[in-house]
Design an enzyme around this catalytic site. Structure first.
Site, PDB file in Angstrom:
ATOM      1  N   GLY A 123      19.563   4.994 138.373  1.00 46.56           N
ATOM      2  CA  GLY A 123      18.173   4.989 137.921  1.00 46.56           C
ATOM      3  C   GLY A 123      18.114   5.262 136.421  1.00 46.56           C
ATOM      4  O   GLY A 123      17.460   4.557 135.650  1.00 46.56           O
ATOM      5  N   HIS A 124      18.868   6.303 136.006  1.00 45.91           N
ATOM      6  CA  HIS A 124      18.949   6.617 134.577  1.00 45.91           C
ATOM      7  C   HIS A 124      19.594   5.448 133.822  1.00 45.91           C
ATOM      8  O   HIS A 124      19.204   5.124 132.706  1.00 45.91           O
ATOM      9  CB  HIS A 124      19.782   7.883 134.348  1.00 45.91           C
ATOM     10  CG  HIS A 124      19.220   9.116 134.994  1.00 45.91           C
ATOM     11  ND1 HIS A 124      19.850   9.782 136.014  1.00 45.91           N
ATOM     12  CD2 HIS A 124      18.071   9.811 134.758  1.00 45.91           C
ATOM     13  CE1 HIS A 124      19.141  10.845 136.377  1.00 45.91           C
ATOM     14  NE2 HIS A 124      18.051  10.879 135.631  1.00 45.91           N
ATOM     15  N   ALA A 148      22.684  14.889 135.738  1.00 48.94           N
ATOM     16  CA  ALA A 148      23.121  14.404 137.064  1.00 48.94           C
ATOM     17  C   ALA A 148      22.797  12.900 137.122  1.00 48.94           C
ATOM     18  O   ALA A 148      22.091  12.420 138.016  1.00 48.94           O
ATOM     19  CB  ALA A 148      22.462  15.192 138.193  1.00 48.94           C
ATOM     20  N   MET A 161      17.207  14.935 132.861  1.00 54.20           N
ATOM     21  CA  MET A 161      17.690  16.283 133.185  1.00 54.20           C
ATOM     22  C   MET A 161      19.122  16.217 133.701  1.00 54.20           C
ATOM     23  O   MET A 161      19.599  17.155 134.355  1.00 54.20           O
ATOM     24  CB  MET A 161      16.759  16.939 134.210  1.00 54.20           C
ATOM     25  CG  MET A 161      15.351  17.135 133.650  1.00 54.20           C
ATOM     26  SD  MET A 161      14.409  18.392 134.500  1.00 54.20           S
ATOM     27  CE  MET A 161      14.341  17.721 136.136  1.00 54.20           C
ATOM     28  N   SER A 190      17.694   9.625 143.015  1.00 52.10           N
ATOM     29  CA  SER A 190      17.196  10.865 142.416  1.00 52.10           C
ATOM     30  C   SER A 190      18.355  11.842 142.329  1.00 52.10           C
ATOM     31  O   SER A 190      19.216  11.876 143.234  1.00 52.10           O
ATOM     32  CB  SER A 190      16.097  11.461 143.306  1.00 52.10           C
ATOM     33  OG  SER A 190      15.891  12.823 142.979  1.00 52.10           O
ATOM     34  N   GLN A 204       3.891  11.318 135.832  1.00 50.03           N
ATOM     35  CA  GLN A 204       4.466  11.775 134.560  1.00 50.03           C
ATOM     36  C   GLN A 204       4.267  10.716 133.479  1.00 50.03           C
ATOM     37  O   GLN A 204       3.918  11.021 132.333  1.00 50.03           O
ATOM     38  CB  GLN A 204       5.953  12.057 134.777  1.00 50.03           C
ATOM     39  CG  GLN A 204       6.755  12.269 133.518  1.00 50.03           C
ATOM     40  CD  GLN A 204       8.191  12.667 133.819  1.00 50.03           C
ATOM     41  OE1 GLN A 204       8.453  13.802 134.193  1.00 50.03           O
ATOM     42  NE2 GLN A 204       9.117  11.746 133.679  1.00 50.03           N
ATOM     43  N   LYS A 260       9.506   5.942 138.868  1.00 48.67           N
ATOM     44  CA  LYS A 260       9.752   6.914 139.937  1.00 48.67           C
ATOM     45  C   LYS A 260       8.813   8.114 139.769  1.00 48.67           C
ATOM     46  O   LYS A 260       8.307   8.668 140.729  1.00 48.67           O
ATOM     47  CB  LYS A 260      11.223   7.353 139.843  1.00 48.67           C
ATOM     48  CG  LYS A 260      11.597   8.597 140.575  1.00 48.67           C
ATOM     49  CD  LYS A 260      11.983   8.267 141.974  1.00 48.67           C
ATOM     50  CE  LYS A 260      12.555   9.403 142.775  1.00 48.67           C
ATOM     51  NZ  LYS A 260      12.293  10.744 142.326  1.00 48.67           N
TER      52      LYS A 260
HETATM   53  P1  AMP Z   1      15.130  13.086 135.626  1.00 50.84           P
HETATM   54  O1  AMP Z   1      16.522  13.260 135.110  1.00 50.84           O
HETATM   55  O2  AMP Z   1      15.036  13.099 137.119  1.00 50.84           O
HETATM   56  O3  AMP Z   1      14.122  13.968 134.936  1.00 50.84           O
HETATM   57  O4  AMP Z   1      14.717  11.607 135.235  1.00 50.84           O
HETATM   58  C1  AMP Z   1      14.784  11.149 133.916  1.00 50.84           C
HETATM   59  C2  AMP Z   1      14.087   9.828 133.839  1.00 50.84           C
HETATM   60  O5  AMP Z   1      14.711   8.902 134.737  1.00 50.84           O
HETATM   61  C3  AMP Z   1      12.608   9.908 134.263  1.00 50.84           C
HETATM   62  O6  AMP Z   1      11.829   9.108 133.382  1.00 50.84           O
HETATM   63  C4  AMP Z   1      12.628   9.354 135.660  1.00 50.84           C
HETATM   64  O7  AMP Z   1      11.414   8.749 136.045  1.00 50.84           O
HETATM   65  C5  AMP Z   1      13.731   8.314 135.555  1.00 50.84           C
HETATM   66  N1  AMP Z   1      14.281   8.046 136.880  1.00 50.84           N
HETATM   67  C6  AMP Z   1      14.774   8.957 137.774  1.00 50.84           C
HETATM   68  N2  AMP Z   1      15.136   8.331 138.908  1.00 50.84           N
HETATM   69  C7  AMP Z   1      14.857   7.015 138.748  1.00 50.84           C
HETATM   70  C8  AMP Z   1      14.988   5.863 139.574  1.00 50.84           C
HETATM   71  N3  AMP Z   1      15.471   5.928 140.807  1.00 50.84           N
HETATM   72  N4  AMP Z   1      14.599   4.672 139.077  1.00 50.84           N
HETATM   73  C9  AMP Z   1      14.080   4.590 137.817  1.00 50.84           C
HETATM   74  N5  AMP Z   1      13.932   5.635 136.993  1.00 50.84           N
HETATM   75  C10 AMP Z   1      14.311   6.833 137.450  1.00 50.84           C
END
Ligand code: AMP
Length: 291
Positions: A35-36, A31, A29, A186, A154, A150
């Site tokens: 992690g991404h 930002a 999503m 996050s 899901q 994380k």
């Molecule tokens: P999001 O943009 O928050 O929807 O996350 C996109 C993907 O990145 C999802 O599969 C999350 O689980 C993963 N993700 C987000 N934060 C982390 C993190 N700190 N470590 C590993 N994967 C992450």
């Protein structure tokens, strides 16, 4: 890096690849943070082409305020993806993903998996996640798709959905990336003040504490109470849930399961920002952190 914004441009891009080339998809999503990056690097390593999607999916937000306040940093994200070496980014507008507002027609349910934890506290969230991920998988048709531990629940839901719908994709999971303080990265952390960030580090410290207690044989009821006591001492934290699941089938457990991995999962508000975190505890004698 190719910028793709509608379904036919994604299809043109993927169809130009030879049959032998494998595509990895990293749904996000935006930002984007380290992690991404871990997901992207895993995909770049295992596939010939990596496509990242950036889409703040309205159907998975049960709280309109959370959707409004979700950070949107497209310019930064595009630069970030260029630097990582991503081949293409798919950032569709809402009318591409939901041309006829069909989110109101199609609801997905996942049995016990969406009745607990996030599912219980965010009604409709996983229906929205399932809908958008199935659309992304159908549009891109990747060989592999990458998700972070994380969002552990899901991951379980997407694995189930892919099995049930016979979608031909391998779901890959990537361990949680944390700051040096232990705070799980996050996109929502951007909304924390520096004091709140400090308070939020308590979540991971408490998960580590729970893990230690579990490993020395303390029963889960006691651990849960200890955790809630510790977290309620911190005035800046409002716990929504702290639960234990068996990794195998993602059922809540009340008693130790020595034969398989378990996970402690927490959701809490720090200020008005809702954060989730978890820690996977492998069965005794194993040191693997695999999901
Ligand atoms: P999001 O943009 O928050 O929807 O996350 C996109 C993907 O990145 C999802 O599969 C999350 O689980 C993963 N993700 C987000 N934060 C982390 C993190 N700190 N470590 C590993 N994967 C992450």
């Amino acid at each position: 890096m190719k910028l793709l914004q509608d379904v036919s441009s994604v299809r043109n891009f993927t169809q130009k690849q030879t049959a032998k080339q494998e595509i990895g998809l990293v749904p996000t999503m935006g930002a984007l943070h380290r992690g991404h990056r871990a997901l992207l690097e895993a995909s770049l390593q295992n596939n010939d082409l990596t496509i990242c999607s950036i889409y703040v999916n309205p159907t998975q937000f049960n709280n309109p305020d959370d959707l409004d306040k979700y950070p949107r940093t497209l310019e930064h994200d595009l630069k970030f993806l260029e630097e990582v070496g991503c081949d293409a980014v798919f950032c569709p507008p809402n009318q591409v993903m939901y041309p006829k507002k069909e989110q109101q027609l199609l609801q997905l349910s996942f049995g016990h998996l969406d009745k607990i934890l996030e599912g219980q506290h965010r009604p409709g969230h996983f229906s929205g996640v399932g809908l958008v991920v199935s659309k992304l998988l159908n549009i891109v048709q990747p060989r592999r798709a990458y998700f972070g531990q994380k969002d552990l629940q899901q991951l379980a839901i997407i694995r189930q959905m892919v099995r049930e719908f016979c979608i031909s994709v391998e779901i890959m999971s990537v361990p949680i990336v944390r700051e040096a303080s232990g705070l799980a990265l996050s996109s929502r952390n951007q909304r924390l003040s520096s004091e709140e960030k400090q308070v939020a580090t308590q979540l991971y410290r408490t998960l580590l504490f729970a893990q230690q207690q579990y490993e020395i044989g303390i029963d889960l009821t006691t651990i849960k109470q200890q955790v809630l006591d510790r977290l309620s001492r911190d005035t800046g934290i409002r716990v929504e849930y702290f639960e234990v699941v068996r990794i195998d089938d993602f059922h809540l457990i009340e008693e130790a399961d020595k034969s398989g991995a378990i996970a402690f999962c927490v959701a809490a508000y720090v200020g008005d920002v809702r954060l989730i975190d978890n820690i996977i505890v492998p069965p005794a004698k194993s040191t693997q952190q695999e999901h």
